[in-house]
Scaffold this motif. Structure first.
Motif, PDB file in Angstrom:
ATOM      1  N   ASN A 161       0.722  -1.149  -0.069  1.00  0.00           N
ATOM      2  CA  ASN A 161       0.056   0.141   0.130  1.00  0.00           C
ATOM      3  C   ASN A 161       0.861   1.315   0.020  1.00  0.00           C
ATOM      4  OD1 ASN A 161      -2.737  -1.335   0.105  1.00  0.00           O
ATOM      5  ND2 ASN A 161      -1.685  -2.172   2.208  1.00  0.00           N
ATOM      6  N   ASN A 162       1.857   1.219  -0.891  1.00  0.00           N
ATOM      7  CA  ASN A 162       2.747   2.401  -0.982  1.00  0.00           C
ATOM      8  C   ASN A 162       2.577   2.659  -2.495  1.00  0.00           C
ATOM      9  OD1 ASN A 162       4.260   3.243   1.369  1.00  0.00           O
ATOM     10  ND2 ASN A 162       4.370   1.013   1.581  1.00  0.00           N
ATOM     11  N   LEU A 163       3.655   3.618  -3.029  1.00  0.00           N
ATOM     12  CA  LEU A 163       3.623   3.849  -4.306  1.00  0.00           C
ATOM     13  C   LEU A 163       4.953   3.702  -4.803  1.00  0.00           C
ATOM     14  CD1 LEU A 163       2.046   7.567  -3.951  1.00  0.00           C
ATOM     15  CD2 LEU A 163       1.021   5.416  -5.013  1.00  0.00           C
ATOM     16  N   LEU A 164       5.444   2.424  -4.444  1.00  0.00           N
ATOM     17  CA  LEU A 164       6.869   2.102  -5.009  1.00  0.00           C
ATOM     18  C   LEU A 164       6.745   1.625  -6.628  1.00  0.00           C
ATOM     19  CD1 LEU A 164       7.648  -0.304  -1.720  1.00  0.00           C
ATOM     20  CD2 LEU A 164       8.684   1.822  -2.271  1.00  0.00           C
ATOM     21  N   THR A 165       7.997   1.792  -7.207  1.00  0.00           N
ATOM     22  CA  THR A 165       7.872   1.723  -8.659  1.00  0.00           C
ATOM     23  C   THR A 165       9.113   0.946  -9.106  1.00  0.00           C
ATOM     24  OG1 THR A 165       9.163   3.577  -8.854  1.00  0.00           O
ATOM     25  CG2 THR A 165       6.973   3.822  -9.235  1.00  0.00           C
ATOM     26  N   GLY A 166       9.280   0.487 -10.108  1.00  0.00           N
ATOM     27  CA  GLY A 166      10.632  -0.236 -10.560  1.00  0.00           C
ATOM     28  C   GLY A 166      10.098  -1.767 -10.387  1.00  0.00           C
ATOM     29  N   THR A 208       2.970   0.033  -7.398  1.00  0.00           N
ATOM     30  CA  THR A 208       2.980   0.036  -8.942  1.00  0.00           C
ATOM     31  C   THR A 208       4.263  -0.551  -9.369  1.00  0.00           C
ATOM     32  OG1 THR A 208       3.966   2.331  -8.696  1.00  0.00           O
ATOM     33  CG2 THR A 208       1.616   2.379  -8.857  1.00  0.00           C
ATOM     34  N   LEU A 209       4.749  -1.602  -8.815  1.00  0.00           N
ATOM     35  CA  LEU A 209       5.652  -2.292  -9.312  1.00  0.00           C
ATOM     36  C   LEU A 209       5.519  -3.026 -10.687  1.00  0.00           C
ATOM     37  CD1 LEU A 209       6.438  -4.127  -6.030  1.00  0.00           C
ATOM     38  CD2 LEU A 209       7.736  -2.265  -6.984  1.00  0.00           C
TER      39      LEU A 209
END
Length: 237
Positions: free
Chosen positions: A52-57, A78-79
Motif C-alpha cells: 500500500n505504497n507508491l513503490l515503482t520499478g 506500482t511495481l
C-alpha cells in the motif's frame, strides 16, 4: 521513512536500511521510488511489509537472500517488470505481489511467474492463478526430473524459469494452453514415468518409444479420458 518494530517500539529512519539486522520492517504509506536492493543485506529479517505504497520499478532479486523471511508483502504498489526467479528459494514465506502493475496490467504471453516460485513457494499469492502459474507446467517439471531430463538428447525449453511449457520440446498444447501431446521418442529418457502424468487431463497422445524408461506404467494414465494413443515400446517397462 523506514520503520523498525523492536520490542514494541517503532523506530523510524530516513535511511534505506542496508545494514540493519532487526527482524521486522514496515514502510510508511505513500513511500515512493524503487525498493532498495540493500534489503538483501538484512539476513535476520522475518517480515518485510511495504504494501500500500507508491513503490515503482522492479522487485530487486537481492530480496531472495532473505533466508529467514516469513512475510514478504509487496502488494498494492506500482511495481513493474518480471517477478525475479531468486524468490523461488523463499519456500517458507508468504510472498504477496497482487495489486501491482505487473499483476493487474493487461496480461501478455511473456508475463508468467518463474517456475521455481510457482513450484516451491506455496505462500505465493498468484500460486493458484493458472495464468501466472500454470499447474501443468509444474506437472511437466516433475516429469522432467523423474525421467532424468538433464540427460535427454533434446530438452530445449524445459524447466526454464520464464518459458511457457507449451514451448518446451515435444509438448503440444491446444488453444487453451492445455497439453494434448507429449512426444519424446528416442530422446535419451530414463528413470520412470511419474504418477503426476495423470494430471495432464487433456492428453491425447503420449509417445515415449525408444528410450530407457523403467518401472511400471502408472495407473493414473488410465484416468486420461482423452488419451487415444499411448506408445511406450522399446523401453524397459
Amino acid at each position: 521513512d523506514l520503520c523498525n518494530s523492536d520490542n514494541g517500539k517503532t523506530i523510524c529512519s530516513d535511511e534505506a536500511g542496508v545494514d540493519i539486522d532487526n527482524s521486522q520492517f514496515c514502510l510508511n504509506p505513500a513511500l515512493r521510488g524503487p525498493i532498495p536492493a540493500g534489503f538483501g543485506n538484512t539476513p535476520y529479517m522475518e517480515v518485510l511489509d511495504v504494501s500500500n505504497n507508491l513503490l515503482t520499478g522492479n522487485i530487486p532479486p537481492e530480496i531472495g537472500s532473505l533466508s529467514r523471511i516469513e512475510l514478504l508483502d509487496l502488494s498494492n504498489n506500482t511495481l513493474t517488470g518480471s517477478i525475479p526467479s531468486a524468490l523461488g528459494v523463499l519456500v517458507n514465506a508468504a510472498v504477496l505481489v497482487k495489486g501491482n502493475i505487473m499483476s493487474t496490467d493487461q496480461h501478455k504471453d511473456d508475463d508468467i511467474a518463474p517456475l521455481s516460485v510457482c513450484n516451491n513457494v506455496r505462500g505465493f499469492d498468484l500460486f493458484h492463478d493458472p495464468t501466472w502459474c500454470p499447474p501443468e507446467r509444474n506437472f511437466l517439471r516433475n516429469f522432467y526430473y523423474e525421467a532424468k531430463g538433464q540427460e535427454w538428447t533434446n530438452s530445449t525449453g524445459w524447466v526454464e524459469e520464464f518459458n511457457n511449457h507449451c514451448q518446451w520440446h515435444g509438448v503440444v498444447c491446444n488453444e487453451e494452453g492445455q497439453v494434448i501431446n507429449l512426444t519424446l521418442r528416442n530422446g535419451g529418457l530414463s528413470g520412470r514415468i511419474p504418477d503426476v502424468i495423470g494430471n495432464l487431463a487433456g492428453l491425447e497422445m503420449i509417445d515415449l518409444r525408444d528410450n530407457d524408461m523403467k518401472g511400471s506404467i502408472p495407473s493414473e494414465i488410465g484416468h486420461l479420458s482423452n488419451l487415444t494413443s499411448l506408445i511406450l515400446s522399446f523401453n524397459k517397462i
